[in-house]
Write a protein that holds these residues in place. Structure first.
Motif, PDB file in Angstrom:
ATOM      1  N   THR A  46       3.774   1.246 -19.187  1.00 55.60           N
ATOM      2  CA  THR A  46       3.276   0.337 -19.033  1.00 55.60           C
ATOM      3  C   THR A  46       3.743  -1.217 -17.948  1.00 55.60           C
ATOM      4  N   ALA A  47       4.979  -0.933 -17.903  1.00 54.91           N
ATOM      5  CA  ALA A  47       5.288  -2.058 -16.545  1.00 54.91           C
ATOM      6  C   ALA A  47       4.836  -1.720 -15.442  1.00 54.91           C
ATOM      7  N   GLY A  48       4.693  -0.773 -14.905  1.00 55.27           N
ATOM      8  CA  GLY A  48       4.411  -0.196 -13.311  1.00 55.27           C
ATOM      9  C   GLY A  48       3.363  -0.015 -14.001  1.00 55.27           C
ATOM     10  N   LEU A  49       1.961  -0.607 -14.535  1.00 56.17           N
ATOM     11  CA  LEU A  49       0.709  -1.141 -14.403  1.00 56.17           C
ATOM     12  C   LEU A  49       0.897  -2.028 -13.636  1.00 56.17           C
ATOM     13  N   HIS A  50       1.432  -2.969 -12.829  1.00 58.75           N
ATOM     14  CA  HIS A  50       1.238  -4.544 -12.792  1.00 58.75           C
ATOM     15  C   HIS A  50       1.344  -3.976 -10.968  1.00 58.75           C
ATOM     16  N   PHE A  51       1.647  -2.831 -10.252  1.00 57.23           N
ATOM     17  CA  PHE A  51       2.223  -2.023  -9.146  1.00 57.23           C
ATOM     18  C   PHE A  51       0.711  -2.119  -8.445  1.00 57.23           C
ATOM     19  N   SER A  52       1.218  -2.748  -7.505  1.00 59.92           N
ATOM     20  CA  SER A  52      -0.954  -2.350  -6.525  1.00 59.92           C
ATOM     21  C   SER A  52      -0.160  -1.907  -5.799  1.00 59.92           C
ATOM     22  N   LYS A  53      -1.313  -0.893  -4.714  1.00 61.93           N
ATOM     23  CA  LYS A  53      -0.769  -0.634  -3.495  1.00 61.93           C
ATOM     24  C   LYS A  53       0.135  -1.081  -2.643  1.00 61.93           C
ATOM     25  N   HIS A  54      -0.778  -3.034  -2.434  1.00 69.05           N
ATOM     26  CA  HIS A  54      -0.678  -3.512  -1.276  1.00 69.05           C
ATOM     27  C   HIS A  54       0.891  -4.076  -1.951  1.00 69.05           C
ATOM     28  N   LEU A  55       1.090  -4.149  -2.619  1.00 72.27           N
ATOM     29  CA  LEU A  55       2.511  -4.273  -3.394  1.00 72.27           C
ATOM     30  C   LEU A  55       3.413  -3.559  -2.805  1.00 72.27           C
ATOM     31  N   LEU A  56       3.118  -1.966  -3.448  1.00 72.80           N
ATOM     32  CA  LEU A  56       4.356  -1.328  -2.671  1.00 72.80           C
ATOM     33  C   LEU A  56       4.146  -1.246  -1.723  1.00 72.80           C
ATOM     34  N   LYS A  57       3.635  -1.496  -0.692  1.00 71.12           N
ATOM     35  CA  LYS A  57       3.484  -0.748   0.500  1.00 71.12           C
ATOM     36  C   LYS A  57       4.439  -2.247   1.148  1.00 71.12           C
ATOM     37  N   ARG A  58       4.422  -3.591   0.621  1.00 74.38           N
ATOM     38  CA  ARG A  58       5.373  -5.053   1.178  1.00 74.38           C
ATOM     39  C   ARG A  58       6.393  -4.307   1.116  1.00 74.38           C
ATOM     40  N   LEU A  59       6.834  -3.903   0.085  1.00 74.99           N
ATOM     41  CA  LEU A  59       7.682  -3.236  -1.177  1.00 74.99           C
ATOM     42  C   LEU A  59       8.390  -2.382   0.313  1.00 74.99           C
ATOM     43  N   GLU A  60       8.196  -1.436   0.407  1.00 75.39           N
ATOM     44  CA  GLU A  60       8.576  -0.318   1.326  1.00 75.39           C
ATOM     45  C   GLU A  60       8.560  -1.381   2.750  1.00 75.39           C
ATOM     46  N   ILE A  61       7.513  -1.675   2.987  1.00 73.61           N
ATOM     47  CA  ILE A  61       8.374  -2.858   4.149  1.00 73.61           C
ATOM     48  C   ILE A  61       8.998  -3.085   4.387  1.00 73.61           C
ATOM     49  N   LYS A  62       9.725  -4.079   3.427  1.00 65.90           N
ATOM     50  CA  LYS A  62      10.714  -4.843   3.033  1.00 65.90           C
ATOM     51  C   LYS A  62      12.633  -4.171   3.192  1.00 65.90           C
ATOM     52  N   GLY A  63      11.895  -2.748   3.140  1.00 70.48           N
ATOM     53  CA  GLY A  63      12.935  -1.871   2.542  1.00 70.48           C
ATOM     54  C   GLY A  63      13.613  -0.961   1.591  1.00 70.48           C
ATOM     55  N   VAL A  64      13.196  -1.682   0.529  1.00 69.40           N
ATOM     56  CA  VAL A  64      12.649  -2.019  -0.765  1.00 69.40           C
ATOM     57  C   VAL A  64      13.227   0.218  -1.087  1.00 69.40           C
TER      58      VAL A  64
END
Length: 349
Positions: A187-205
Protein backbone atom coordinates in the motif's frame (compact mmCIF):
# COMPACT_ATOMS: atom_id res chain seq x y z
CA UNK A 1 10.00 -5.97 23.14
CA UNK A 2 6.51 -7.15 23.98
CA UNK A 3 3.26 -7.14 22.01
CA UNK A 4 1.68 -4.71 24.48
CA UNK A 5 4.31 -2.08 23.59
CA UNK A 6 2.60 -1.69 20.20
CA UNK A 7 -0.93 -1.09 21.38
CA UNK A 8 -2.60 2.32 21.07
CA UNK A 9 -6.09 3.77 20.75
CA UNK A 10 -7.09 4.19 17.12
CA UNK A 11 -10.50 5.82 16.52
CA UNK A 12 -12.57 3.95 13.92
CA UNK A 13 -13.10 7.12 11.90
CA UNK A 14 -9.37 7.25 11.11
CA UNK A 15 -9.49 3.95 9.18
CA UNK A 16 -9.52 5.03 5.53
CA UNK A 17 -12.55 3.67 3.66
CA UNK A 18 -11.59 5.40 0.40
CA UNK A 19 -8.28 6.52 -1.13
CA UNK A 20 -7.35 10.18 -1.52
CA UNK A 21 -8.95 11.79 -4.58
CA UNK A 22 -5.54 11.95 -6.30
CA UNK A 23 -2.86 9.36 -5.54
CA UNK A 24 -0.05 11.79 -4.76
CA UNK A 25 -2.19 14.17 -2.68
CA UNK A 26 -2.52 11.95 0.36
CA UNK A 27 -0.98 13.49 3.46
CA UNK A 28 2.67 12.77 4.24
CA UNK A 29 4.32 12.87 7.65
CA UNK A 30 8.11 13.21 7.42
CA UNK A 31 10.21 11.88 10.29
CA UNK A 32 13.84 12.96 10.48
CA UNK A 33 15.61 10.49 12.76
CA UNK A 34 18.76 12.55 13.19
CA UNK A 35 16.98 15.78 14.08
CA UNK A 36 13.99 14.05 15.74
CA UNK A 37 11.66 16.41 13.87
CA UNK A 38 8.22 15.82 12.37
CA UNK A 39 6.92 17.68 9.30
CA UNK A 40 3.47 17.63 7.70
CA UNK A 41 3.39 17.58 3.89
CA UNK A 42 1.53 16.13 0.90
CA UNK A 43 2.85 12.96 -0.70
CA UNK A 44 3.87 14.75 -3.90
CA UNK A 45 6.31 16.82 -1.78
CA UNK A 46 8.37 13.67 -1.36
CA UNK A 47 10.40 14.69 -4.39
CA UNK A 48 12.01 17.43 -2.27
CA UNK A 49 13.76 14.77 -0.17
CA UNK A 50 15.48 12.94 -3.03
CA UNK A 51 18.35 13.83 -5.36
CA UNK A 52 20.16 12.42 -8.38
CA UNK A 53 21.52 8.94 -7.74
CA UNK A 54 19.16 8.16 -4.88
CA UNK A 55 17.33 4.85 -5.16
CA UNK A 56 13.73 3.82 -4.49
CA UNK A 57 13.11 0.10 -3.99
CA UNK A 58 9.59 -0.72 -5.20
CA UNK A 59 7.54 -3.89 -4.90
CA UNK A 60 6.10 -4.56 -8.36
CA UNK A 61 3.72 -7.34 -7.32
CA UNK A 62 0.24 -7.19 -8.83
CA UNK A 63 -2.96 -7.91 -6.90
CA UNK A 64 -5.23 -10.47 -8.51
CA UNK A 65 -9.02 -10.55 -7.95
CA UNK A 66 -8.78 -13.13 -5.20
CA UNK A 67 -12.27 -12.94 -3.70
CA UNK A 68 -14.93 -15.18 -5.28
CA UNK A 69 -18.50 -15.94 -4.30
CA UNK A 70 -19.96 -19.36 -5.01
CA UNK A 71 -22.93 -21.48 -4.11
CA UNK A 72 -22.79 -24.78 -2.29
CA UNK A 73 -24.30 -27.76 -4.08
CA UNK A 74 -27.79 -28.84 -3.01
CA UNK A 75 -28.35 -26.10 -0.39
CA UNK A 76 -27.31 -23.17 -2.61
CA UNK A 77 -25.73 -21.45 0.41
CA UNK A 78 -23.59 -18.44 -0.59
CA UNK A 79 -19.93 -19.07 0.23
CA UNK A 80 -17.06 -16.60 0.05
CA UNK A 81 -13.85 -18.12 -1.28
CA UNK A 82 -10.58 -16.22 -0.90
CA UNK A 83 -7.82 -17.54 -3.15
CA UNK A 84 -4.52 -17.65 -1.28
CA UNK A 85 -2.02 -19.66 -3.29
CA UNK A 86 -1.94 -21.82 -6.40
CA UNK A 87 -0.55 -25.25 -5.46
CA UNK A 88 -0.58 -27.08 -8.78
CA UNK A 89 -1.21 -25.48 -12.16
CA UNK A 90 -2.00 -28.70 -14.02
CA UNK A 91 -4.43 -30.01 -11.42
CA UNK A 92 -5.98 -26.57 -10.75
CA UNK A 93 -5.30 -26.91 -7.01
CA UNK A 94 -5.55 -23.84 -4.76
CA UNK A 95 -5.21 -23.07 -1.07
CA UNK A 96 -8.19 -20.92 -0.08
CA UNK A 97 -10.10 -19.51 2.86
CA UNK A 98 -13.85 -20.10 3.00
CA UNK A 99 -16.57 -18.24 4.89
CA UNK A 100 -18.69 -19.54 6.55
CA UNK A 101 -16.24 -22.40 7.04
CA UNK A 102 -18.52 -24.57 9.18
CA UNK A 103 -20.63 -25.35 6.12
CA UNK A 104 -17.77 -26.55 3.93
CA UNK A 105 -16.50 -30.12 4.22
CA UNK A 106 -14.31 -32.41 2.15
CA UNK A 107 -16.24 -33.64 -0.87
CA UNK A 108 -18.50 -30.56 -1.12
CA UNK A 109 -18.77 -28.86 -4.50
CA UNK A 110 -19.06 -25.12 -5.08
CA UNK A 111 -20.49 -23.49 -8.19
CA UNK A 112 -19.34 -20.08 -9.43
CA UNK A 113 -20.90 -17.60 -11.85
CA UNK A 114 -24.48 -17.21 -13.03
CA UNK A 115 -24.01 -20.00 -15.58
CA UNK A 116 -22.14 -22.16 -13.02
CA UNK A 117 -19.48 -23.03 -15.61
CA UNK A 118 -16.76 -23.05 -12.95
CA UNK A 119 -16.99 -25.77 -10.31
CA UNK A 120 -14.64 -26.55 -7.44
CA UNK A 121 -14.42 -29.59 -5.18
CA UNK A 122 -13.13 -29.44 -1.60
CA UNK A 123 -10.37 -32.03 -1.26
CA UNK A 124 -8.71 -31.10 2.07
CA UNK A 125 -9.00 -29.08 5.27
CA UNK A 126 -5.87 -27.04 6.05
CA UNK A 127 -6.92 -24.80 8.97
CA UNK A 128 -10.19 -23.88 10.66
CA UNK A 129 -11.07 -21.70 7.67
CA UNK A 130 -8.58 -23.05 5.18
CA UNK A 131 -9.41 -25.55 2.46
CA UNK A 132 -7.74 -26.99 -0.63
CA UNK A 133 -9.93 -26.77 -3.74
CA UNK A 134 -9.61 -28.56 -7.05
CA UNK A 135 -11.24 -26.50 -9.79
CA UNK A 136 -13.00 -28.63 -12.38
CA UNK A 137 -12.50 -26.83 -15.67
CA UNK A 138 -11.99 -28.43 -19.08
CA UNK A 139 -10.52 -25.43 -20.92
CA UNK A 140 -6.87 -24.39 -21.22
CA UNK A 141 -4.97 -22.97 -18.27
CA UNK A 142 -5.07 -19.45 -19.73
CA UNK A 143 -8.85 -19.76 -20.19
CA UNK A 144 -9.13 -20.96 -16.59
CA UNK A 145 -7.17 -17.96 -15.27
CA UNK A 146 -9.27 -15.63 -17.41
CA UNK A 147 -12.39 -17.19 -15.87
CA UNK A 148 -11.04 -16.64 -12.34
CA UNK A 149 -10.33 -12.99 -13.18
CA UNK A 150 -13.83 -12.51 -14.60
CA UNK A 151 -15.53 -14.02 -11.56
CA UNK A 152 -13.25 -12.56 -8.89
CA UNK A 153 -13.33 -9.14 -7.32
CA UNK A 154 -10.72 -6.83 -5.83
CA UNK A 155 -9.82 -8.21 -2.38
CA UNK A 156 -10.22 -5.07 -0.29
CA UNK A 157 -9.16 -5.48 3.36
CA UNK A 158 -11.86 -6.68 5.74
CA UNK A 159 -11.86 -3.40 7.70
CA UNK A 160 -13.43 -1.69 4.66
CA UNK A 161 -17.10 -2.43 5.21
CA UNK A 162 -18.49 -0.92 2.00
CA UNK A 163 -19.05 -2.78 -1.26
CA UNK A 164 -16.26 -2.90 -3.82
CA UNK A 165 -16.60 0.04 -6.22
CA UNK A 166 -15.42 0.31 -9.86
CA UNK A 167 -12.52 2.62 -8.91
CA UNK A 168 -11.10 0.04 -6.50
CA UNK A 169 -9.89 -2.15 -9.35
CA UNK A 170 -7.48 0.61 -10.36
CA UNK A 171 -6.79 2.31 -7.03
CA UNK A 172 -6.02 -0.86 -5.05
CA UNK A 173 -3.09 -1.45 -7.40
CA UNK A 174 0.19 0.40 -7.78
CA UNK A 175 0.70 2.03 -11.18
CA UNK A 176 3.91 0.03 -11.59
CA UNK A 177 2.41 -3.40 -10.75
CA UNK A 178 3.73 -6.10 -13.11
CA UNK A 179 3.83 -9.61 -11.66
CA UNK A 180 0.49 -11.04 -10.58
CA UNK A 181 0.45 -12.98 -7.33
CA UNK A 182 -0.53 -10.76 -4.37
CA UNK A 183 -3.79 -11.00 -2.43
CA UNK A 184 -3.21 -7.56 -0.89
CA UNK A 185 -1.62 -4.41 -2.28
CA UNK A 186 1.79 -3.11 -1.17
CA UNK A 187 0.00 0.00 0.00
CA UNK A 188 2.87 2.49 0.41
CA UNK A 189 3.26 2.36 -3.36
CA UNK A 190 -0.37 3.33 -3.98
CA UNK A 191 0.58 7.00 -3.50
CA UNK A 192 2.81 7.21 -6.57
CA UNK A 193 1.22 8.80 -9.65
CA UNK A 194 2.62 8.63 -13.17
CA UNK A 195 3.38 12.34 -12.97
CA UNK A 196 5.30 11.99 -9.70
CA UNK A 197 7.31 9.02 -11.00
CA UNK A 198 8.22 11.03 -14.10
CA UNK A 199 9.37 13.99 -11.98
CA UNK A 200 11.54 11.64 -9.88
CA UNK A 201 13.01 10.14 -13.06
CA UNK A 202 13.83 13.59 -14.46
CA UNK A 203 15.53 14.46 -11.17
CA UNK A 204 17.75 11.38 -11.57
CA UNK A 205 16.23 9.18 -8.87
CA UNK A 206 16.62 5.51 -9.79
CA UNK A 207 14.08 2.77 -9.13
CA UNK A 208 14.87 -0.86 -8.32
CA UNK A 209 11.94 -3.23 -8.78
CA UNK A 210 11.72 -6.24 -6.47
CA UNK A 211 8.79 -8.60 -6.00
CA UNK A 212 7.10 -9.86 -2.86
CA UNK A 213 3.72 -11.47 -3.43
CA UNK A 214 1.81 -10.23 -0.41
CA UNK A 215 -0.18 -12.94 1.36
CA UNK A 216 -2.80 -12.62 4.07
CA UNK A 217 -0.20 -13.82 6.57
CA UNK A 218 1.25 -10.30 6.58
CA UNK A 219 -1.92 -9.21 8.39
CA UNK A 220 -2.27 -12.16 10.77
CA UNK A 221 -2.65 -10.93 14.34
CA UNK A 222 0.23 -11.47 16.73
CA UNK A 223 -1.13 -13.64 19.51
CA UNK A 224 1.94 -14.01 21.72
CA UNK A 225 3.27 -11.37 24.12
CA UNK A 226 6.85 -12.51 23.47
CA UNK A 227 7.48 -11.33 19.90
CA UNK A 228 10.34 -13.77 19.39
CA UNK A 229 7.77 -16.58 19.41
CA UNK A 230 5.64 -15.14 16.56
CA UNK A 231 6.00 -16.91 13.20
CA UNK A 232 5.34 -15.11 9.91
CA UNK A 233 3.82 -16.95 6.96
CA UNK A 234 6.19 -17.44 4.03
CA UNK A 235 5.80 -15.19 1.00
CA UNK A 236 7.44 -15.53 -2.41
CA UNK A 237 10.12 -12.98 -3.32
CA UNK A 238 12.25 -12.19 -6.37
CA UNK A 239 15.29 -9.89 -6.49
CA UNK A 240 16.86 -9.62 -9.93
CA UNK A 241 20.55 -8.97 -10.55
CA UNK A 242 19.59 -5.66 -12.15
CA UNK A 243 17.72 -4.53 -9.03
CA UNK A 244 20.55 -5.67 -6.76
CA UNK A 245 23.10 -3.77 -8.87
CA UNK A 246 21.07 -0.54 -8.71
CA UNK A 247 20.65 -0.81 -4.93
CA UNK A 248 24.31 -1.70 -4.32
CA UNK A 249 25.46 1.23 -6.46
CA UNK A 250 23.34 3.53 -4.30
CA UNK A 251 24.85 2.07 -1.12
CA UNK A 252 28.41 2.38 -2.43
CA UNK A 253 27.82 5.99 -3.51
CA UNK A 254 26.36 6.78 -0.07
CA UNK A 255 23.04 7.82 -1.60
CA UNK A 256 19.59 7.67 -0.09
CA UNK A 257 18.30 4.11 -0.57
CA UNK A 258 14.59 4.08 0.20
CA UNK A 259 12.39 1.03 0.73
CA UNK A 260 8.90 1.85 -0.53
CA UNK A 261 6.80 -0.07 1.95
CA UNK A 262 7.30 -2.78 4.53
CA UNK A 263 7.14 -5.46 1.82
CA UNK A 264 10.09 -3.96 -0.06
CA UNK A 265 11.99 -3.70 3.22
CA UNK A 266 11.31 -7.34 4.13
CA UNK A 267 12.36 -8.40 0.65
CA UNK A 268 15.77 -6.73 0.67
CA UNK A 269 16.49 -7.64 4.29
CA UNK A 270 15.91 -11.29 3.35
CA UNK A 271 18.91 -11.45 1.00
CA UNK A 272 21.89 -9.59 2.44
CA UNK A 273 25.53 -10.52 1.79
CA UNK A 274 28.15 -10.67 4.54
CA UNK A 275 29.48 -7.26 3.43
CA UNK A 276 26.08 -5.56 3.65
CA UNK A 277 25.13 -5.68 -0.02
CA UNK A 278 21.96 -6.94 -1.70
CA UNK A 279 22.09 -10.34 -3.38
CA UNK A 280 19.87 -11.44 -6.24
CA UNK A 281 17.46 -14.09 -5.01
CA UNK A 282 14.37 -16.07 -5.93
CA UNK A 283 12.57 -18.00 -3.22
CA UNK A 284 10.58 -17.47 -0.03
CA UNK A 285 10.87 -15.35 3.08
CA UNK A 286 9.22 -15.50 6.50
CA UNK A 287 11.40 -12.75 7.98
CA UNK A 288 9.86 -10.96 10.95
CA UNK A 289 11.42 -7.60 11.81
CA UNK A 290 10.79 -5.99 15.20
CA UNK A 291 12.87 -3.83 17.57
CA UNK A 292 15.74 -3.97 18.13
CA UNK A 293 16.94 -4.69 14.60
CA UNK A 294 19.91 -3.49 12.58
CA UNK A 295 18.95 -2.77 8.97
CA UNK A 296 21.52 -3.57 6.26
CA UNK A 297 20.23 -2.15 2.97
CA UNK A 298 17.80 0.81 3.12
CA UNK A 299 18.52 4.04 5.00
CA UNK A 300 15.10 5.53 4.26
CA UNK A 301 11.56 4.19 4.28
CA UNK A 302 8.08 5.08 3.01
CA UNK A 303 5.16 3.40 4.73
CA UNK A 304 1.50 3.88 5.55
CA UNK A 305 0.08 4.29 9.06
CA UNK A 306 -0.54 0.87 10.57
CA UNK A 307 -2.99 -0.59 13.05
CA UNK A 308 -2.21 -1.41 16.70
CA UNK A 309 -0.18 -4.56 17.47
CA UNK A 310 0.52 -5.19 13.76
CA UNK A 311 3.80 -6.63 12.46
CA UNK A 312 3.90 -3.66 10.08
CA UNK A 313 3.96 -1.20 12.99
CA UNK A 314 6.68 -3.28 14.63
CA UNK A 315 8.91 -3.05 11.55
CA UNK A 316 8.28 0.70 11.25
CA UNK A 317 9.22 1.13 14.91
CA UNK A 318 12.39 -0.90 14.40
CA UNK A 319 13.42 1.42 11.56
CA UNK A 320 12.32 4.78 12.93
CA UNK A 321 13.06 4.10 16.59
CA UNK A 322 10.37 2.94 19.00
CA UNK A 323 10.00 6.16 21.01
CA UNK A 324 10.11 8.42 17.94
CA UNK A 325 7.53 6.39 16.01
CA UNK A 326 5.29 6.22 19.08
CA UNK A 327 5.40 10.02 19.32
CA UNK A 328 4.68 10.32 15.58
CA UNK A 329 1.66 8.03 15.88
CA UNK A 330 0.29 10.07 18.77
CA UNK A 331 0.59 13.14 16.57
CA UNK A 332 -1.00 11.31 13.62
CA UNK A 333 -4.07 10.47 15.70
CA UNK A 334 -4.25 14.02 17.02
CA UNK A 335 -3.92 15.48 13.49
CA UNK A 336 -6.44 12.97 12.11
CA UNK A 337 -4.20 11.25 9.59
CA UNK A 338 -5.88 8.34 7.83
CA UNK A 339 -4.68 4.83 8.66
CA UNK A 340 -4.26 1.47 6.94
CA UNK A 341 -4.43 0.42 3.29
CA UNK A 342 -6.08 3.52 1.76
CA UNK A 343 -4.57 5.81 4.38
CA UNK A 344 -1.86 8.48 4.46
CA UNK A 345 1.89 7.98 4.30
CA UNK A 346 5.00 8.41 6.40
CA UNK A 347 8.54 9.08 5.15
CA UNK A 348 11.33 8.16 7.57
CA UNK A 349 14.74 9.60 6.69
Amino acid sequence: MKLSHFNFDLPDELLAEHPAEHRDEARLMVLNREKQTIEHKLFKDIIDYFDEGDVMIMNDTKVFPARLFGNKEKTGARIEVFLLRELNQDQRLWDVLVDPARKIRIGNKLYFGEDETLVAEVIDNTTSRGRTLRFLYDGSYSDFRTKLTELGETPLPKYIKREVEPEDEERYQTIYAKHEGAVAAPTAGLHFSKHLLKRLEIKGVETADVTLHVGLGTFNPVEVEDLSKHKMDSEEIVISKQAADIVNRGIENKKRVCAVGTTSMRTVESSVSSNGRLNEFEGWTNKFIFPPYEFSIANCMITNFHTPKSTLLMMTSAFGGYDFVKRAYEEAVKEKYKFYSYGDAMLII
